[in-house]
Design an enzyme around this catalytic site. Structure first.
Site, PDB file in Angstrom:
ATOM      1  CG  ASP A 101      -1.287   2.931   2.866  1.00  0.00           C
ATOM      2  OD1 ASP A 101      -0.941   3.645   2.631  1.00  0.00           O
ATOM      3  OD2 ASP A 101      -1.864   1.885   2.622  1.00  0.00           O
TER       4      ASP A 101
HETATM    5  N1  URA Z   1       1.399  -2.084   2.873  1.00  0.00           N
HETATM    6  C1  URA Z   1       0.068  -1.491   3.168  1.00  0.00           C
HETATM    7  O1  URA Z   1      -0.835  -1.735   1.970  1.00  0.00           O
HETATM    8  N2  URA Z   1      -0.445  -0.454   4.184  1.00  0.00           N
HETATM    9  C2  URA Z   1       0.756   0.122   4.438  1.00  0.00           C
HETATM   10  O2  URA Z   1      -0.125   1.425   5.458  1.00  0.00           O
HETATM   11  C3  URA Z   1       2.544   0.206   4.597  1.00  0.00           C
HETATM   12  C4  URA Z   1       2.239  -1.603   3.821  1.00  0.00           C
END
Ligand code: URA
Length: 230
Positions: A101
């Site tokens: 993310d």
């Molecule tokens: N899980 C998440 O919620 N976000 C990420 O970036 C990676 C794994």
């Protein structure tokens, strides 16, 4: 294939730049100068630019320390992308083996080897991903068992696969998962009524984020790191 296309595929020159290079007599095909960028070339032809042979590079593999604020995409109209951090020819051919993310930091693998990245991301290959998470609320020991059993995420038909939760401190944990569902880690903690404030990927399989890489830095993977993904 057209000469300009063939040359731009194996260099970081655009088609327009290749056309100019050809017209300037800088490109040879099997030792003959070819100035017409639309000439047809075959895979077996030896192309040279300024006398240097051009060859399709072998598959490439990189690890990147993703900083906050970068999206795991090859293009984005609003935010910088992890590809913007790479200074490599033909970087648009690379793809991300397991996205993070925009507000997650840590290890990102990039490659142009589709089979290899499939092994990293497909749940069938059980390639563990290890994250450090800082949580809004304290977490109790009961969560370890819940993660081990698998968690029902909102709007999903299957529990998550067993995950390993290690409590480091009251609201700091290390979590190991082998899937990559959408926002998985954040949703797993949300399912327990908690919230992830900070998330950082430390490891993918046996590939650990190199401590010498500052956020935004990257390096090629070693042969052992590449071979460790089975
Ligand atoms: N899980 C998440 O919620 N976000 C990420 O970036 C990676 C794994």
């Amino acid at each position: 294939m057209r000469l300009d296309k063939a040359v731009s595929q194996v260099t970081d020159l655009s088609r327009a730049e290749v056309k100019r290079a050809a017209r300037a007599g800088r490109i040879t095909v099997n030792d003959d100068v070819v100035t017409d960028p639309s000439s047809k070339v075959a895979d077996s032809d030896l192309l040279c630019l300024d006398g240097e042979p051009l060859a399709e590079p072998g598959p490439r593999y990189f690890m990147l320390h993703k900083p906050l604020g970068y999206v795991s995409a090859t293009k984005d109209s609003e935010h910088p992308t992890v590809l913007d951090l790479l200074d490599e020819p033909n970087k648009q051919k690379l793809h991300i083996a397991g996205r993070l993310d925009i507000d997650t930091t840590g290890l990102v693998l990039l490659t142009d080897d589709g089979q290899w990245s499939h092994k990293v991301t497909s749940p069938r290959h059980h390639c563990d991903k290890v994250y450090y998470a800082h949580l809004a609320e304290q977490i109790d020991d009961g969560a370890v068992e819940k993660f081990a059993k698998g968690i029902w995420l909102e709007n999903e038909k299957k529990r998550t696969k067993p995950a390993r939760l290690e409590i480091l401190y009251a609201n700091e944990v290390r979590i190991t998962i082998s899937e990559g569902r959408y926002h998985q880690v954040k949703r797993m903690f949300a399912a327990l009524g908690n919230r992830v404030l900070e998330l950082h990927r430390e490891r993918i399989g046996d590939i650990a984020l190199d401590e010498d890489l500052e956020p935004g830095d990257y390096r090629p993977l070693s042969a052992d790191e590449i071979a460790s993904i089975q």
